[in-house]
Design a protein around this motif. Structure first.
Motif, PDB file in Angstrom:
ATOM      1  N   CYS A   1      43.611  49.276  39.822  1.00 19.92           N
ATOM      2  CA  CYS A   1      43.747  48.251  40.871  1.00 19.92           C
ATOM      3  C   CYS A   1      44.224  48.602  42.172  1.00 19.92           C
ATOM      4  CB  CYS A   1      44.542  46.853  40.089  1.00 19.92           C
ATOM      5  SG  CYS A   1      43.544  46.492  38.615  1.00 19.92           S
ATOM      6  N   VAL A   2      44.022  48.079  43.147  1.00 17.58           N
ATOM      7  CA  VAL A   2      44.561  48.551  44.490  1.00 17.58           C
ATOM      8  C   VAL A   2      44.475  47.228  45.182  1.00 17.58           C
ATOM      9  CG1 VAL A   2      42.240  49.002  45.418  1.00 17.58           C
ATOM     10  CG2 VAL A   2      44.165  50.407  46.543  1.00 17.58           C
ATOM     11  N   ALA A   3      45.415  47.339  46.359  1.00 22.35           N
ATOM     12  CA  ALA A   3      45.547  46.329  47.277  1.00 22.35           C
ATOM     13  C   ALA A   3      44.553  46.160  48.175  1.00 22.35           C
ATOM     14  CB  ALA A   3      46.748  46.361  48.247  1.00 22.35           C
ATOM     15  N   GLY A   4      44.059  44.909  48.429  1.00 24.09           N
ATOM     16  CA  GLY A   4      42.730  44.911  49.356  1.00 24.09           C
ATOM     17  C   GLY A   4      42.552  43.283  49.293  1.00 24.09           C
ATOM     18  N   ASN A   5      41.748  42.858  48.727  1.00 23.47           N
ATOM     19  CA  ASN A   5      41.268  41.305  48.780  1.00 23.47           C
ATOM     20  C   ASN A   5      42.787  40.590  48.945  1.00 23.47           C
ATOM     21  OD1 ASN A   5      38.493  41.627  49.398  1.00 23.47           O
ATOM     22  ND2 ASN A   5      38.316  41.545  47.001  1.00 23.47           N
ATOM     23  N   THR A   6      43.669  41.016  48.041  1.00 24.85           N
ATOM     24  CA  THR A   6      44.950  40.259  47.890  1.00 24.85           C
ATOM     25  C   THR A   6      45.888  41.532  47.569  1.00 24.85           C
ATOM     26  OG1 THR A   6      46.157  38.600  46.994  1.00 24.85           O
ATOM     27  CG2 THR A   6      44.486  39.881  45.386  1.00 24.85           C
ATOM     28  N   ASP A   7      47.333  41.058  47.300  1.00 19.99           N
ATOM     29  CA  ASP A   7      48.180  42.195  47.032  1.00 19.99           C
ATOM     30  C   ASP A   7      47.880  42.698  45.650  1.00 19.99           C
ATOM     31  OD1 ASP A   7      50.179  40.896  44.999  1.00 19.99           O
ATOM     32  OD2 ASP A   7      49.631  39.539  46.356  1.00 19.99           O
ATOM     33  N   VAL A   8      48.409  43.821  45.513  1.00 18.22           N
ATOM     34  CA  VAL A   8      47.969  44.800  44.080  1.00 18.22           C
ATOM     35  C   VAL A   8      48.676  43.950  42.808  1.00 18.22           C
ATOM     36  CG1 VAL A   8      50.012  46.364  44.207  1.00 18.22           C
ATOM     37  CG2 VAL A   8      48.004  47.027  43.134  1.00 18.22           C
ATOM     38  N   ASP A   9      49.692  43.205  42.954  1.00 22.22           N
ATOM     39  CA  ASP A   9      50.137  42.604  41.908  1.00 22.22           C
ATOM     40  C   ASP A   9      48.985  41.581  41.562  1.00 22.22           C
ATOM     41  OD1 ASP A   9      52.308  44.363  41.169  1.00 22.22           O
ATOM     42  OD2 ASP A   9      53.403  43.343  42.669  1.00 22.22           O
ATOM     43  N   GLN A  10      48.604  40.593  42.329  1.00 15.16           N
ATOM     44  CA  GLN A  10      47.721  39.712  42.080  1.00 15.16           C
ATOM     45  C   GLN A  10      46.412  40.280  41.694  1.00 15.16           C
ATOM     46  OE1 GLN A  10      48.483  36.348  42.478  1.00 15.16           O
ATOM     47  NE2 GLN A  10      46.524  36.037  41.392  1.00 15.16           N
ATOM     48  N   VAL A  11      45.941  41.618  42.107  1.00 13.82           N
ATOM     49  CA  VAL A  11      44.891  42.172  41.827  1.00 13.82           C
ATOM     50  C   VAL A  11      44.888  42.543  40.226  1.00 13.82           C
ATOM     51  CG1 VAL A  11      43.328  44.355  42.065  1.00 13.82           C
ATOM     52  CG2 VAL A  11      44.130  42.955  43.950  1.00 13.82           C
ATOM     53  N   VAL A  12      46.132  42.998  39.591  1.00 16.15           N
ATOM     54  CA  VAL A  12      46.175  43.344  38.232  1.00 16.15           C
ATOM     55  C   VAL A  12      46.100  41.962  37.569  1.00 16.15           C
ATOM     56  CG1 VAL A  12      48.021  44.098  36.721  1.00 16.15           C
ATOM     57  CG2 VAL A  12      47.427  45.300  38.952  1.00 16.15           C
ATOM     58  N   ARG A  13      46.860  40.973  37.955  1.00 14.03           N
ATOM     59  CA  ARG A  13      46.702  39.769  37.214  1.00 14.03           C
ATOM     60  C   ARG A  13      45.238  39.214  37.303  1.00 14.03           C
ATOM     61  NH1 ARG A  13      46.254  34.239  37.837  1.00 14.03           N
ATOM     62  NH2 ARG A  13      47.614  32.888  36.614  1.00 14.03           N
ATOM     63  N   ASN A  14      44.702  39.132  38.431  1.00 12.70           N
ATOM     64  CA  ASN A  14      43.173  38.667  38.213  1.00 12.70           C
ATOM     65  C   ASN A  14      42.223  39.601  37.313  1.00 12.70           C
ATOM     66  OD1 ASN A  14      43.978  36.821  40.363  1.00 12.70           O
ATOM     67  ND2 ASN A  14      43.041  37.798  42.010  1.00 12.70           N
ATOM     68  N   THR A  15      42.521  40.822  37.342  1.00 11.01           N
ATOM     69  CA  THR A  15      41.582  41.886  36.552  1.00 11.01           C
ATOM     70  C   THR A  15      41.869  41.443  35.204  1.00 11.01           C
ATOM     71  OG1 THR A  15      41.748  43.523  38.298  1.00 11.01           O
ATOM     72  CG2 THR A  15      41.382  44.165  35.961  1.00 11.01           C
ATOM     73  N   LEU A  16      43.112  41.228  34.650  1.00  8.82           N
ATOM     74  CA  LEU A  16      43.513  40.752  33.347  1.00  8.82           C
ATOM     75  C   LEU A  16      42.835  39.501  32.974  1.00  8.82           C
ATOM     76  CD1 LEU A  16      46.929  42.294  33.392  1.00  8.82           C
ATOM     77  CD2 LEU A  16      45.143  43.336  32.473  1.00  8.82           C
ATOM     78  N   THR A  17      42.731  38.776  33.574  1.00  9.68           N
ATOM     79  CA  THR A  17      42.361  37.126  33.476  1.00  9.68           C
ATOM     80  C   THR A  17      40.776  37.424  33.471  1.00  9.68           C
ATOM     81  OG1 THR A  17      43.917  36.192  34.587  1.00  9.68           O
ATOM     82  CG2 THR A  17      42.041  34.651  34.402  1.00  9.68           C
ATOM     83  N   VAL A  18      40.093  38.073  34.259  1.00  7.79           N
ATOM     84  CA  VAL A  18      38.649  38.196  34.238  1.00  7.79           C
ATOM     85  C   VAL A  18      38.325  38.950  32.849  1.00  7.79           C
ATOM     86  CG1 VAL A  18      36.695  39.197  35.156  1.00  7.79           C
ATOM     87  CG2 VAL A  18      38.362  38.076  36.605  1.00  7.79           C
ATOM     88  N   LEU A  19      38.945  40.000  32.457  1.00  8.46           N
ATOM     89  CA  LEU A  19      38.647  40.632  31.465  1.00  8.46           C
ATOM     90  C   LEU A  19      38.889  39.719  30.078  1.00  8.46           C
ATOM     91  CD1 LEU A  19      40.329  43.966  31.771  1.00  8.46           C
ATOM     92  CD2 LEU A  19      37.735  43.398  31.818  1.00  8.46           C
ATOM     93  N   ASP A  20      39.938  38.833  30.008  1.00  9.61           N
ATOM     94  CA  ASP A  20      40.064  37.753  29.080  1.00  9.61           C
ATOM     95  C   ASP A  20      38.951  36.903  28.844  1.00  9.61           C
ATOM     96  OD1 ASP A  20      42.505  38.296  27.908  1.00  9.61           O
ATOM     97  OD2 ASP A  20      43.643  36.968  28.874  1.00  9.61           O
ATOM     98  N   GLN A  21      38.488  36.285  30.147  1.00  7.42           N
ATOM     99  CA  GLN A  21      37.415  35.432  30.297  1.00  7.42           C
ATOM    100  C   GLN A  21      36.105  35.994  29.677  1.00  7.42           C
ATOM    101  OE1 GLN A  21      37.697  31.897  31.481  1.00  7.42           O
ATOM    102  NE2 GLN A  21      39.706  32.372  30.851  1.00  7.42           N
ATOM    103  N   ALA A  22      35.869  37.409  30.174  1.00 11.40           N
ATOM    104  CA  ALA A  22      34.752  38.004  29.602  1.00 11.40           C
ATOM    105  C   ALA A  22      34.672  38.384  28.088  1.00 11.40           C
ATOM    106  CB  ALA A  22      34.579  39.267  30.548  1.00 11.40           C
ATOM    107  N   GLY A  23      35.442  38.407  27.486  1.00 12.40           N
ATOM    108  CA  GLY A  23      35.695  38.551  26.211  1.00 12.40           C
ATOM    109  C   GLY A  23      35.695  40.031  25.889  1.00 12.40           C
ATOM    110  N   ALA A  24      36.153  41.024  26.908  1.00  9.18           N
ATOM    111  CA  ALA A  24      36.396  42.393  26.845  1.00  9.18           C
ATOM    112  C   ALA A  24      36.984  42.958  25.864  1.00  9.18           C
ATOM    113  CB  ALA A  24      36.704  42.883  28.070  1.00  9.18           C
TER     114      ALA A  24
END
Length: 340
Positions: free
Chosen positions: A57-80
């Motif tokens: 994860c890297v800062a870009g669309n939003t700050d890097v801590d929010q990027v980490v949170r978003n990434t973990l949420t998506v992986l949850d929703q995807a059943g990864a």
């Protein structure tokens, strides 16, 4: 001095359009999880021809801590499965972070009010350390898919240049041959950290540039977006919600359709025959001013006066995406995300 006419080609297909493969491609995604990064993660997790090894994860669309949170949420929703996710750079190499919350919402995910990740947490190493570990530890060369400002990748290449011996290819979403979005000529990911993009282009491994010229074209039909939104399966439903968020602000079209955006770059790894590229010299404009962050792509069939009078400068050849089979990638995306 003469140069050969650049060859345009459709890349050989390593995976059929239905998405079956007996030998999945090991991939690592580097992202700034906003709306279309999330679409890409949903696809990468579910495509049988891709072996997603890690996400950084890297800062870009939003700050890097929010990027980490978003990434973990998506992986949850995807059943990864349990995948290592690492926090990376919180700002570009030289400049302050400049988020794109006006496009992706305050939380980077369209302000959909998604639940926080339940049991997933980031690993206890930084993104560059995780990248090095996963690349060198892979039994097969890895394909890197950066879909964000390239800060993490530049730090990796400069800190641990030995990783290039086990990188098959880098397919990055960034740059533009024609028109930019951050500026008239510069695309956001490259504009956000031009120095990092310049480092990437000299990595010494095969590189494919999936830029705005094809990024903007892969748009999901309205009926498919609506079907996804109504799905009972969490990952497919999230894909529909994200696609709906991208209309009409991004497409400029009042019809409820949605662009795949970054997900198209992952489709290009799974099914490269859908992308037409040309091996062309590319460099990044680093000087201050209106052209900063532009990917200067040389499509001329022969040298010009500058080269004749001053000599040619060595520039890396990059497989630049110039055309895309839109229907093929839409079908591929739907067939992957709706399969569970």
């Amino acid at each position: 001095m003469t140069t050969a006419e650049p060859a345009t080609h459709a890349q050989p297909n390593s995976l059929d359009i239905q998405g079956s493969s007996s030998d999945p491609i090991p991939v690592i995604i580097d992202c700034d999880t906003g709306v279309d990064d999330a679409l890409a993660l949903l696809f990468a997790v579910r495509h049988p021809g891709l072996d997603l090894r890690a996400v950084t994860c890297v800062a870009g669309n939003t700050d890097v801590d929010q990027v980490v949170r978003n990434t973990l949420t998506v992986l949850d929703q995807a059943g990864a499965p349990d995948l290592p996710v690492a926090r990376g750079a919180e700002r570009p190499l030289l400049e302050p972070a400049r988020p794109a919350t006006h496009v992706h919402g305050r939380d980077g995910m369209g302000d959909l009010g998604l639940p926080a990740p339940t049991t997933r947490t980031p690993v206890d190493v930084d993104a560059v350390t995780l990248l090095r570990r996963e690349i060198l530890g892979s039994p097969r060369p890895v394909t890197l898919i950066p879909m964000a400002p390239l800060t993490n990748i530049a730090l990796l290449l400069r800190t641990y240049p030995e990783v290039t011996r086990n990188i098959e290819r880098i397919v990055f979403m960034g740059g533009a041959v024609d028109v930019g979005n951050a500026t008239p000529v510069a695309e956001f990911n490259v504009w956000h950290d031009p120095e990092a993009a310049a480092v990437l282009l000299t990595a010494g491994v095969p590189i494919t540039m999936y830029g705005l010229d094809v990024f903007r074209r892969v748009v999901m039909p309205a009926a498919d977006v609506q079907r996804l939104r109504e799905s009972a399966e969490p990952g497919a439903r999230l894909a529909g919600q994200l696609l709906a968020h991208r209309d009409p602000a991004v497409t400029g079209d009042p019809t409820p359709t949605g662009g795949l955006g970054d997900a198209g770059a992952v489709c290009a790894v799974a099914d490269p025959a859908g992308l037409t590229t040309s091996a062309l010299p590319v460099e990044v404009s680093l000087a201050p001013g209106p052209a900063r962050g532009q990917t200067v792509v040389d499509r001329r069939p022969r040298p010009g006066e500058s080269e004749i009078h001053h000599g040619a400068r060595a520039k890396p050849l990059v497989d630049v995406a110039l055309d895309v089979d839109v229907e093929r990638y839409v079908k591929l995306y739907l067939g992957t995300v709706e399969t569970r």
